[in-house]
Write a protein that holds these residues in place. Structure first.
Motif, PDB file in Angstrom:
ATOM      1  N   ASN A 246     -54.965   3.357  38.322  1.00 53.77           N
ATOM      2  CA  ASN A 246     -54.575   4.691  37.661  1.00 53.77           C
ATOM      3  C   ASN A 246     -54.421   5.715  38.668  1.00 53.77           C
ATOM      4  OD1 ASN A 246     -54.283   4.029  35.080  1.00 53.77           O
ATOM      5  ND2 ASN A 246     -55.784   5.288  34.283  1.00 53.77           N
TER       6      ASN A 246
ATOM      7  N   GLU B 152     -53.530   1.239  28.393  1.00 56.95           N
ATOM      8  CA  GLU B 152     -52.511   2.186  27.849  1.00 56.95           C
ATOM      9  C   GLU B 152     -52.107   3.456  28.897  1.00 56.95           C
ATOM     10  OE1 GLU B 152     -53.119   4.114  23.975  1.00 56.95           O
ATOM     11  OE2 GLU B 152     -54.052   2.144  23.228  1.00 56.95           O
ATOM     12  N   GLU B 153     -53.171   4.109  29.163  1.00 57.87           N
ATOM     13  CA  GLU B 153     -52.927   5.203  30.290  1.00 57.87           C
ATOM     14  C   GLU B 153     -52.101   4.496  31.377  1.00 57.87           C
ATOM     15  OE1 GLU B 153     -53.843   7.992  30.099  1.00 57.87           O
ATOM     16  OE2 GLU B 153     -53.951   8.996  32.226  1.00 57.87           O
TER      17      GLU B 153
ATOM     18  N   ALA C  23     -44.487   4.509  33.148  1.00 59.83           N
ATOM     19  CA  ALA C  23     -43.137   4.946  32.497  1.00 59.83           C
ATOM     20  C   ALA C  23     -42.642   6.180  33.160  1.00 59.83           C
ATOM     21  CB  ALA C  23     -43.371   4.840  30.999  1.00 59.83           C
ATOM     22  N   LYS C  24     -43.742   6.749  33.234  1.00 61.90           N
ATOM     23  CA  LYS C  24     -43.371   8.354  33.730  1.00 61.90           C
ATOM     24  C   LYS C  24     -42.729   8.057  35.180  1.00 61.90           C
ATOM     25  CE  LYS C  24     -45.000  12.888  34.345  1.00 61.90           C
ATOM     26  NZ  LYS C  24     -46.089  13.954  33.848  1.00 61.90           N
TER      27      LYS C  24
ATOM     28  N   GLU D 285     -49.806   2.171  31.378  1.00 63.20           N
ATOM     29  CA  GLU D 285     -48.540   1.988  30.944  1.00 63.20           C
ATOM     30  C   GLU D 285     -47.757   3.293  30.789  1.00 63.20           C
ATOM     31  OE1 GLU D 285     -48.186  -0.307  27.316  1.00 63.20           O
ATOM     32  OE2 GLU D 285     -49.371  -1.845  28.235  1.00 63.20           O
ATOM     33  N   ARG D 286     -48.276   4.357  30.262  1.00 64.13           N
ATOM     34  CA  ARG D 286     -47.715   5.612  30.222  1.00 64.13           C
ATOM     35  C   ARG D 286     -47.311   6.077  31.731  1.00 64.13           C
ATOM     36  NH1 ARG D 286     -51.884   8.744  28.191  1.00 64.13           N
ATOM     37  NH2 ARG D 286     -50.873  10.221  29.756  1.00 64.13           N
TER      38      ARG D 286
ATOM     39  N   GLN E 244     -40.830  14.727  28.314  1.00 65.72           N
ATOM     40  CA  GLN E 244     -42.312  14.237  28.149  1.00 65.72           C
ATOM     41  C   GLN E 244     -42.909  15.624  28.888  1.00 65.72           C
ATOM     42  OE1 GLN E 244     -43.403  11.348  30.508  1.00 65.72           O
ATOM     43  NE2 GLN E 244     -45.503  11.112  29.842  1.00 65.72           N
TER      44      GLN E 244
END
Lengths: 169, 169
Positions: free
Chosen positions: B107, A105-106, A112-113, A108-109, B169
């Motif tokens: 990440n 999830e992280e 997107a950013k 994906e966020r 955001q």
DNA sequence: GAGGATTGCGCAATCA
DNA sequence: TTGATTGCGCAATCCT
């Protein structure tokens, strides 16, 4: 890692609990056929009763094998420990799986950013370029005096700096 | 779920049943145990019949309980399946852990990228703002020359470079 | 060296 | 019926 296990399916009190240890015969997958009387390979027997001699195995309560009180206590404690350990192991696996989900999830966020930022950046850059072109054009027209593209711009530009940046996705 | 497997705890009942430790091969798993003697070789048969007490020992080769041929075959197959299953389970757990590591790296990469983009964006925006201010200053004070510190923009443009940066955001 | 923690393994019940 | 899973106990290790 342990290797040998022996499970004695037996029961207490039978003094004959014996454990057999068989060496590993790799590849032998055949069903064991009771051979007429021939001995198979190397199965070594380990007599479970260390009692000396053939007489009576008399184990004290504190050291006897198998049916002693202490044995049972140890087994019980171990069984408990095993359960606990397995529970934790399972829990850990579950947590790890959860971690994967969270990280996904992280990710994906973050992606997107990045996309958003990239777009914004691209817009701004375009704006700049456009502006620069305009400046250049206008600089060329009038009597030039060593005008540099960035400074001293005699910019008669009538507007023309329009840019629509709608970051839409 | 299963609960009571009595492997050892069953009390009394078979008195000679011995269990074997087998390495991996499925081979001989049975053993017989002459009560008192020293064991040296392993006869392949299981002497002790579980149904010692009140039951009838009727073991056919194809359905008997415990020592039938078929039983052993089934057990063996199951043991194999169990091993396989556990192996896969373990492998999966390992893979999941690996996945976590990969995602963590990913990440970090993404975060770094975001940081970079943000910085770039910030710089551009500042530039923009500065420019806009200069324009404003020059519009306000047309008479003066060389008023702005960085640029000397004689920009007649009425501001108007509209920039929409929607940073959400 | 005693004692909990792990681990491999076989058994049996259950799932599919 | 058969392979796949799963809970459980045992025993060997590992680790304090």
């Amino acid at each position: 890692m342990s290797k040998r296990s022996q499970q004695t399916i037996n029961t207490e009190q039978n003094r004959g609990t014996v454990s057999v240890i068989q060496g590993q015969a790799s590849g032998a997958t055949t069903t064991s056929r009771p051979p007429g009387g021939s001995l198979q390979l190397v199965p070594q027997l380990v007599p479970a009763t260390p009692a000396g001699g053939g007489g009576k195995a008399k184990m004290k309560k504190t050291s006897g094998d198998k049916d002693s009180d202490e044995y049972r206590q140890r087994r019980e404690r171990n069984n408990l420990a095993v359960k606990k350990s397995r529970m934790r192991s399972k829990q850990k696996a579950q947590d790890t799986q959860q971690r994967v989900n969270e990280l996904k999830e992280e990710n994906e966020r973050l992606e997107a950013k990045i996309k958003l930022l990239s777009k914004e950046l691209s817009v701004l850059k375009d704006l700049f370029l456009e502006h620069a072109h305009n400046l250049a054009d206008n600089v060329q027209a009038p009597g030039a005096e060593g005008a540099s593209p960035a400074h001293n711009n005699n910019n008669n530009n009538n507007g023309a700096c329009n840019n629509n940046n709608n970051s839409s996705q």
